[in-house]
Write a protein that holds these residues in place. Structure first.
Motif, short mmCIF file in Angstrom:
data_model
loop_
_atom_site.label_atom_id
_atom_site.label_comp_id
_atom_site.label_asym_id
_atom_site.label_seq_id
_atom_site.Cartn_x
_atom_site.Cartn_y
_atom_site.Cartn_z
N TYR A 10 8.67 -8.57 -7.60
CA TYR A 10 7.37 -8.09 -8.07
C TYR A 10 6.30 -8.26 -7.00
O TYR A 10 5.52 -7.33 -6.73
CB TYR A 10 6.94 -8.82 -9.34
CG TYR A 10 7.59 -8.33 -10.61
CD1 TYR A 10 7.59 -6.99 -10.95
CD2 TYR A 10 8.18 -9.23 -11.48
CE1 TYR A 10 8.18 -6.55 -12.12
CE2 TYR A 10 8.76 -8.80 -12.65
CZ TYR A 10 8.76 -7.45 -12.96
OH TYR A 10 9.35 -7.02 -14.12
N PHE A 13 6.75 -5.63 -4.12
CA PHE A 13 6.42 -4.25 -4.46
C PHE A 13 4.97 -4.07 -4.90
O PHE A 13 4.40 -2.99 -4.71
CB PHE A 13 7.38 -3.70 -5.51
CG PHE A 13 8.69 -3.27 -4.91
CD1 PHE A 13 8.77 -2.12 -4.15
CD2 PHE A 13 9.82 -4.04 -5.07
CE1 PHE A 13 9.96 -1.73 -3.57
CE2 PHE A 13 11.02 -3.66 -4.50
CZ PHE A 13 11.10 -2.50 -3.74
N ILE A 14 4.36 -5.09 -5.45
CA ILE A 14 2.94 -4.98 -5.79
C ILE A 14 2.11 -4.87 -4.51
O ILE A 14 1.25 -4.01 -4.39
CB ILE A 14 2.48 -6.16 -6.67
CG1 ILE A 14 3.06 -6.02 -8.06
CG2 ILE A 14 0.96 -6.25 -6.72
CD1 ILE A 14 2.87 -7.26 -8.93
N PHE A 16 3.16 -3.93 -1.53
CA PHE A 16 3.53 -2.65 -0.92
C PHE A 16 2.80 -1.50 -1.61
O PHE A 16 2.24 -0.62 -0.96
CB PHE A 16 5.05 -2.47 -0.99
CG PHE A 16 5.55 -1.21 -0.35
CD1 PHE A 16 5.74 -1.16 1.02
CD2 PHE A 16 5.86 -0.10 -1.10
CE1 PHE A 16 6.22 -0.01 1.63
CE2 PHE A 16 6.34 1.05 -0.52
CZ PHE A 16 6.52 1.09 0.85
N GLY A 17 2.81 -1.51 -2.94
CA GLY A 17 2.18 -0.44 -3.70
C GLY A 17 0.68 -0.39 -3.56
O GLY A 17 0.08 0.69 -3.56
N VAL A 18 0.05 -1.55 -3.42
CA VAL A 18 -1.41 -1.56 -3.22
C VAL A 18 -1.76 -0.87 -1.91
O VAL A 18 -2.67 -0.05 -1.85
CB VAL A 18 -1.96 -3.01 -3.26
CG1 VAL A 18 -3.37 -3.08 -2.74
CG2 VAL A 18 -1.89 -3.56 -4.67
N ILE A 20 0.11 1.35 -0.12
CA ILE A 20 0.46 2.77 -0.17
C ILE A 20 -0.48 3.53 -1.11
O ILE A 20 -1.00 4.59 -0.76
CB ILE A 20 1.92 2.97 -0.61
CG1 ILE A 20 2.87 2.32 0.39
CG2 ILE A 20 2.26 4.44 -0.80
CD1 ILE A 20 2.79 2.89 1.79
N GLY A 21 -0.72 2.99 -2.28
CA GLY A 21 -1.58 3.68 -3.24
C GLY A 21 -3.01 3.83 -2.75
O GLY A 21 -3.60 4.91 -2.85
N GLY A 96 4.14 -1.90 3.92
CA GLY A 96 3.30 -0.77 3.51
C GLY A 96 2.43 -0.27 4.64
O GLY A 96 2.30 0.95 4.85
#
Length: 112
Positions: A10, A13-14, A16-18, A20-21, A96
């Motif tokens: 978690y 990926f959190i 990484f996602g922050v 990228i997003g 990311g």
């Protein structure tokens, strides 16, 4: 043990996602404002890495409070866990950022 590994996933990926997003949405905003989207994405990705780590850890001071309490009480297990959480979030944020850098490099190749 399973909870520890799932929390590591978690955190990775959190973070990484922050990155990228935020970069993707900054690129969309740059298109709307008629600015170069890839440069904006790269700038945003480089400037929010530490915030992505803080988001992945669930706040800026909770991990450090757990580390402090673990050191004071002599519970090294909780300290090691928190260090793994922090390192995993850092790896996710840096991956990311590297992904956005890759997009920038590919964009430079495609333009030529």
């Amino acid at each position: 043990m399973f909870v520890f590994v799932s929390n590591l996933i978690y955190n990775f990926f959190i973070a990484f996602g922050v990155i990228i997003g935020a970069s993707v949405f900054a690129g969309i905003a740059a298109l709307i404002n008629n600015h170069p989207p890839v440069r904006t994405m790269f700038h945003v990705a480089s400037s929010i890495k530490i915030w992505a780590v803080a988001v992945a850890l669930g706040g800026t001071f909770s991990s450090f409070r757990i580390i402090e309490q673990g050191l004071i009480k002599g519970e090294l297990k909780s300290v090691v866990k928190q260090i793994f959480y922090i390192v995993t979030a850092l790896i996710g944020a840096n991956l990311g950022y590297s992904f956005v850098k890759l997009i920038q490099r590919c964009g430079a190749i495609w333009i030529k």
